[in-house]
Design an enzyme around this catalytic site. Structure first.
Site, short mmCIF file in Angstrom:
data_model
loop_
_atom_site.label_atom_id
_atom_site.label_comp_id
_atom_site.label_asym_id
_atom_site.label_seq_id
_atom_site.Cartn_x
_atom_site.Cartn_y
_atom_site.Cartn_z
N GLU A 1 9.49 1.81 6.04
CA GLU A 1 8.80 3.04 5.71
C GLU A 1 8.91 3.31 4.20
O GLU A 1 9.73 2.68 3.51
CB GLU A 1 9.42 4.20 6.51
N ASP B 1 0.81 4.85 6.39
CA ASP B 1 1.68 5.32 5.31
C ASP B 1 2.11 4.18 4.38
O ASP B 1 2.97 4.36 3.53
CB ASP B 1 2.91 6.05 5.88
N ASP C 1 9.69 -6.98 13.99
CA ASP C 1 10.48 -5.78 14.25
C ASP C 1 10.58 -5.50 15.75
O ASP C 1 9.94 -6.17 16.57
CB ASP C 1 9.90 -4.57 13.50
N HIS D 1 3.51 1.27 5.26
CA HIS D 1 4.64 0.42 5.66
C HIS D 1 4.17 -0.98 6.05
O HIS D 1 3.04 -1.18 6.50
CB HIS D 1 5.46 1.07 6.79
P1 PGA Z 1 -1.47 -1.14 13.81
O1 PGA Z 1 -0.14 -0.88 13.00
O2 PGA Z 1 -1.72 -2.60 13.71
O3 PGA Z 1 -1.18 -0.74 15.22
O4 PGA Z 1 -2.52 -0.33 13.15
C1 PGA Z 1 0.04 -1.54 11.79
C2 PGA Z 1 1.45 -1.28 11.34
O5 PGA Z 1 2.01 -0.24 11.69
O6 PGA Z 1 2.00 -2.14 10.63
#
Ligand code: PGA
Length: 259
Positions: free
Chosen positions: A142, A135, A66, A137
């Site tokens: 999302e 959350d 992404d 995702h």
């Molecule tokens: P993080 O984020 O590795 O910074 O905890 C994980 C994500 O948002 O997929």
């Protein structure tokens, strides 16, 4: 079901996944890696230089999951910059072979389709590294994202913007929109490796691995994939009902299976 591997710490997770990636590149020198950003994959990227010592990486290809929309690609927190800094430069990969979704506004409505076409042209992703958001995702899909979704623009939840504010001067600087591989795109990768560390991820991990398959928790899409490895520390495993079985199964795993 996903294979769940509970490891003592981030370093152990990084070493395990880096060894798997090195083995893949030895078998297939032009392997296609799916590259995640954020804090979670860093132990893998830190372990890779040692795991890849003596391995020719000149043909390795990669696709980031992404990118932020509308953020200057030269910004240090654009995922183009992050992938360059954390992956391409330390491993000595060919930057021409590593793509990141184009988050520029010019032609943004086509960038998702172009990206999916490029992945298809490369023959698909061999091994996709994934983190998971608090959350639930994966990528920036999302809650509510369709399991059939393709690479496209998504609006971040406020929770994700708060989670990612640590990378920026203030939450107001976290972009509202991202372009992310869709859940349908991610599910086409041949091997998914999802990592998670810390108590803050325990609920999302339990939902993804053992909860109902629901777009309300996009990580649960992994249950639809035939080859998933979930590598987590004890804190992230704390809410899993089957943790004892996962430990038992991994301890008795036939060596020929690999990860
Ligand atoms: P993080 O984020 O590795 O910074 O905890 C994980 C994500 O948002 O997929």
């Amino acid at each position: 079901m996903a294979e769940v591997v509970i490891v003592p710490d981030r370093e152990a997770a990084g070493a395990l996944v880096a060894a798997e990636i090195a083995s893949l590149i030895r078998r297939r020198p032009d392997a296609v890696l799916g590259l995640a950003t954020g804090s979670t994959p860093l132990p893998v990227y830190e372990a890779l230089p040692a795991a890849l010592a003596g391995v020719d990486v000149s043909q390795v290809r990669g696709f980031a999951l992404d990118e932020y929309v509308g953020l200057d690609p030269a910004h240090p927190e654009s995922y183009r910059s992050v992938i360059r800094r954390e992956v391409i430069d330390p491993l000595g990969l060919d930057p021409e072979r590593i793509r990141v979704p184009d988050g520029s506004m010019n032609g943004i409505e086509h960038h998702g389709d172009d990206y999916d076409a490029a992945i298809a042209e490369a023959g698909g992703v061999d091994l996709q590294i994934l983190g998971i958001g608090t959350d639930g995702h994966i990528g920036f899909n999302e809650p509510g994202s369709s399991f059939a979704s393709r690479t496209r623009v998504k609006t971040l939840t406020q929770q994700t913007r708060e989670d990612n504010a640590r990378f920026f001067d203030s939450i107001d600087d976290v972009p509202l929109h991202t372009i992310t591989q869709g859940l349908g795109t991610i599910l086409e990768a041949r091997h998914l490796v999802l990592l998670a560390f810390g108590a803050g991820k325990a609920e999302a991990v339990a939902g993804a691995v053992e909860g109902p398959v629901t777009s309300s928790l996009p990580g649960s899409a992994i249950q639809l994939h035939p080859h998933v490895t979930v590598v987590i520390d004890e804190a992230a495993a704390a809410r899993l009902g089957g943790a004892d079985y996962y430990r038992y199964a991994f301890a008795h795993k036939p060596e020929w299976q690999g990860l």
